[in-house]
Scaffold this active site. Structure first.
Site, PDB file in Angstrom:
ATOM      1  N   LYS A  60       0.846  -1.186   0.000  1.00  0.00           N
ATOM      2  CA  LYS A  60       0.000   0.000   0.000  1.00  0.00           C
ATOM      3  C   LYS A  60       0.886   1.242   0.000  1.00  0.00           C
ATOM      4  O   LYS A  60       1.879   1.291   0.743  1.00  0.00           O
ATOM      5  CB  LYS A  60      -0.924  -0.018   1.220  1.00  0.00           C
ATOM      6  CG  LYS A  60      -1.956   1.101   1.259  1.00  0.00           C
ATOM      7  CD  LYS A  60      -2.895   0.915   2.442  1.00  0.00           C
ATOM      8  CE  LYS A  60      -3.937   2.012   2.535  1.00  0.00           C
ATOM      9  NZ  LYS A  60      -4.885   1.799   3.659  1.00  0.00           N
ATOM     10  N   SER A 135      -9.503   1.807   2.686  1.00  0.00           N
ATOM     11  CA  SER A 135      -8.632   2.551   1.796  1.00  0.00           C
ATOM     12  C   SER A 135      -7.590   1.701   1.085  1.00  0.00           C
ATOM     13  O   SER A 135      -6.912   2.176   0.171  1.00  0.00           O
ATOM     14  CB  SER A 135      -7.922   3.652   2.601  1.00  0.00           C
ATOM     15  OG  SER A 135      -7.121   3.108   3.634  1.00  0.00           O
ATOM     16  N   SER A 159      -9.947  -0.288   6.955  1.00  0.00           N
ATOM     17  CA  SER A 159      -9.400  -0.101   5.615  1.00  0.00           C
ATOM     18  C   SER A 159      -8.819  -1.355   4.994  1.00  0.00           C
ATOM     19  O   SER A 159      -8.617  -1.407   3.784  1.00  0.00           O
ATOM     20  CB  SER A 159      -8.326   0.993   5.637  1.00  0.00           C
ATOM     21  OG  SER A 159      -8.909   2.261   5.846  1.00  0.00           O
TER      22      SER A 159
END
Length: 568
Positions: A60, A135, A159
C-alpha cells in the site's frame, strides 16, 4: 501455512510473472512498480529456505519502499523516493518475499470506498459497477485479481477488512503495536495498524509471523506477551453474534443469516450479545474529536488546494483543525466508559462474529453521497482499534447476486493466534489442536476461579492457561454455597440438570500447580471427574451433595458469573 504451501504460492505467483502481470494490469490498482529486472534480481538473491521465499507482494502506497516514492495517493509527493523501506516491508523482504510495487489507496488512508484517489478508482473484481472498498483498495484488487498472492495494507477504521470482504479475501488486522508502523505515513497515529491481504489464512499468518516484532524505535510498538491474557482461551469454542436486528441491506441480511447458520455448524456454542456499546464507540472515530488526529498527521499537506487533493478527503479532515483540546479529552473519557461497558462482553465468549459492512454500494451510489455512504460502511469496523481489539475478515458464502460477502471475527488484544485458528477453521484450513503437554493436566472450573473472578489469580499464579470455554453435560446443577469468605458455587452431578448444561472454563495447569491448588480447596469442595457437553471427561471442581441442603440453586442462570450479576 506449511513451508511447502508457501513455496506453492510462490511458484504459482512467481516474482517475475507477478511483475509482468502488474505492469500489464489496469493502472488503478498500482501507483508505482518496481522494474521487472530489479524484481528478478531481488528474487535471485532470496535464500531458498526463507519462510516466504519468492512470494511476491504488493505494498500500500502509504508504506515506504526504498527507491520508490510514498505518495499516500497524493501526486504532489510523487517526486521524492524513500531512502529506506518501512519496517514491515523490510521484514517481509528479510523473510524472502519480493516487493512488486506500490498499490493505490483512498488518499491519506481516509476512506472505506476505494474511489478517493487522483490515480483512479478501484472497482470490485467481481463487478466493476461496485466499489472495491478502501482505503487499501489497490492491495485488495492486486491480490483478488491474481497478480500477487499477498499485499500489505493498513487498517485504522476497517481499511483492510472492508476491501477484503468486497473482494473475497482474508484481511488480518492484528493487535495494535504488534507490527511496527515505522515508515508508515500516519492516518491516526495511535490507531494505525499494518495489515495483510491474502487469499488464505495460512499465507496471511505466515506473513504476520514475519511482521511481528517489538520495535524499540516505534513508540507505539509493544511486545506480544509470552502467554495469552488470562481471559483469552487458546482454543475458541464460544463465539457470539449480535442480539437483535442489524442495519443491513436486504442482500447483506440474507448473506448474514447464511453465515450465522454456517457458524453454528462450525463451533460448539453460539451465543447472542448486545453490541450497542461497540457501535457507539465506532461513531467516535469520524463523528467526534478523534478527527483531530488525522489533521495532526497530515493536515499540513492539505494546503494549498488543487487537483492533486481528493475534495472529499480534504473536506473531512480539514474539520479537524477546529477541534479543541478539551473536546478531545472529553471524547477520550467517553471512549473509556464505552471500553469499560464492552469489557464484560468478553467474560464468557472467545470471539465476536460480525458483518464487515452493512452493504456493498455501487460506484454511482458513492458518487452521489460520498460521505454518507462511506460513513455507513464503517458501522461494524470503526470501533475495533478504538477498543484495542484484533480482527480478521474472512470470505463467507457469496450474496444471492453473486457479489463477494465477508464476515469478521473480533477478539480482545493479543488473542491473535487463537483468532487465526478460528478463521482458518472457517476457511477449511483448520489448525490441529495441540495436545496437553506432558506434566500438565486440564482442570474445569465453574465458579470463583473463572477468568476475572476473585480466585482466578490462584490459577494464573500456578502457571495456568485458559485452554477453552465449555459447558457441562446436562447432568449437573449449580448451587450457591453457604461458606465463609469469597462467594463460591458448588457443581453437583444430580442427574437432572438443564439440557444446555452449566458454563465452565477448562484450564491447563502443570501438575505441581494442581497439587498446590489442592491445599486451597475448602470442604465441601473437591476435585473429581466432570463430564462436558461433548462427552469429554476432565478433572474439575465438584461439591459434596450434602452441601446443597442449605444452598441456593442458581442453575437457571446458566453460569456462576450470571448468578453473581443477578444479585449485584
Amino acid at each position: 501455512m506449511a513451508p511447502g504451501d508457501v513455496l506453492d504460492a510462490a511458484q504459482a505467483h512467481g516474482p517475475a510473472a507477478a511483475s509482468r502481470a502488474a505492469h500489464a494490469a489496469p493502472r488503478p490498482a498500482w501507483i508505482n512498480l518496481v522494474p521487472t529486472a530489479d524484481v528478478v534480481r531481488r528474487a535471485a538473491a532470496v535464500e531458498p529456505d526463507a519462510p516466504l521465499a519468492g512470494v511476491p507482494f504488493g505494498i500500500k502506497d502509504n508504506l515506504d519502499l526504498a527507491g520508490l516514492p510514498t505518495t499516500s495517493a497524493n501526486p504532489a509527493l510523487a517526486d521524492a523516493p524513500a531512502a529506506t523501506s518501512a519496517v514491515a516491508v523490510a521484514r517481509l523482504a528479510a523473510a524472502g518475499a519480493v516487493a512488486i510495487g506500490k498499490t493505490n489507496m483512498d488518499q491519506f488512508a481516509t476512506g472505506l470506498v476505494g474511489t478517493r484517489s487522483p490515480y483512479g478508482a478501484c472497482a470490485c473484481v467481481a463487478d466493476p459497477a461496485y466499489v472495491s472498498g478502501g482505503s487499501s483498495s489497490g492491495s485488495a484488487v492486486a491480490v483478488a485479481s491474481g497478480v500477487v498472492p499477498l499485499a500489505l495494507a493498513t487498517d485504522t477504521a476497517g481499511s483492510g477488512r472492508v476491501p477484503a470482504a468486497f473482494n473475497g479475501l482474508v484481511g488480518i488486522k492484528p493487535t495494535r503495536g504488534l507490527v511496527s508502523t515505522r515508515g508508515l505515513a500516519p492516518a491516526c497515529r495511535s490507531l494505525d495498524c499494518v495489515t495483510t491481504l491474502s487469499r488464505t489464512v495460512g499465507l496471511g499468518r505466515s506473513a504476520l509471523a514475519a511482521l511481528v516484532w517489538t520495535d524499540p524505535e516505534d513508540p507505539w510498538s509493544r511486545p506480544r506477551p509470552p502467554h495469552p491474557p488470562a481471559g483469552v482461551a487458546t482454543t475458541m469454542r464460544v463465539v457470539a453474534v449480535p442480539a437483535g436486528p442489524l442495519d443491513l441491506d436486504p442482500a447483506h441480511a440474507a448473506a448474514w443469516d447464511v453465515a450465522v447458520a454456517r457458524l453454528r455448524r462450525l463451533v460448539p456454542h453460539v451465543v447472542e450479545v448486545d453490541i450497542s456499546a461497540f457501535l457507539a464507540a465506532a461513531k467516535l472515530l469520524y463523528e467526534g474529536p478523534f478527527l483531530a488526529e488525522r489533521w495532526a498527521g497530515f493536515g499540513h499537506l492539505l494546503d494549498p488546494d488543487g487537483p492533486h487533493l481528493d475534495p472529499t478527503v480534504r473536506g473531512i479532515v480539514a474539520r479537524g483543525a477546529a477541534i479543541d483540546g478539551a473536546s478531545v479529552f472529553a471524547a477520550q473519557d467517553t471512549l473509556a466508559g464505552l471500553r469499560r461497558a464492552t469489557d464484560g462482553t468478553w467474560a464468557d465468549i472467545d470471539a465476536l462474529m460480525l458483518p464487515v459492512t452493512p452493504n456493498h454500494p455501487t460506484r454511482a451510489e458513492v458518487a452521489a453521497d460520498p460521505v454518507g455512504v462511506n460513513r455507513r460502511l464503517g458501522t461494524y469496523t470503526n470501533f475495533v482499534n478504538l477498543l484495542d481489539l484484533c480482527a480478521v475478515a474472512v470470505p463467507a458464502d457469496p450474496r444471492a447476486d453473486g457479489l463477494p460477502y465477508g464476515v469478521q471475527f473480533v477478539a480482545p488484544a493479543f488473542a491473535d493466534d487463537p483468532l487465526l485458528d478460528l478463521a482458518g477453521a472457517w476457511c477449511g484450513e483448520a489448525t490441529p489442536v495441540p495436545p496437553v503437554p506432558g506434566g500438565s493436566s486440564l482442570l474445569a472450573v465453574a465458579g470463583a476461579h473463572m477468568s476475572g473472578l476473585a480466585l482466578n489469580p490462584q490459577l494464573t499464579a500456578a502457571g495456568g492457561v485458559l485452554r477453552y470455554r465449555a459447558r457441562t453435560a446436562p447432568a449437573y446443577r449449580l448451587f450457591r454455597l453457604n461458606v465463609p469468605g469469597v462467594a463460591r458455587p458448588g457443581l453437583v452431578r444430580t442427574g437432572d440438570g438443564p439440557a444446555g448444561g452449566v458454563a465452565v472454563e477448562v484450564w491447563q495447569l502443570p501438575h505441581q500447580g494442581v497439587g498446590a491448588l489442592l491445599d486451597l480447596i475448602p470442604a465441601p469442595l473437591g476435585l473429581g471427574r466432570v463430564e462436558l457437553d461433548d462427552g469429554t471427561l476432565v478433572t474439575g471442581f465438584l461439591a459434596e451433595e450434602y452441601a446443597t441442603r442449605d444452598a441456593t440453586d442458581v442453575t437457571h442462570h446458566g453460569s456462576w458469573r450470571a448468578a453473581l450479576a443477578a444479585v449485584a
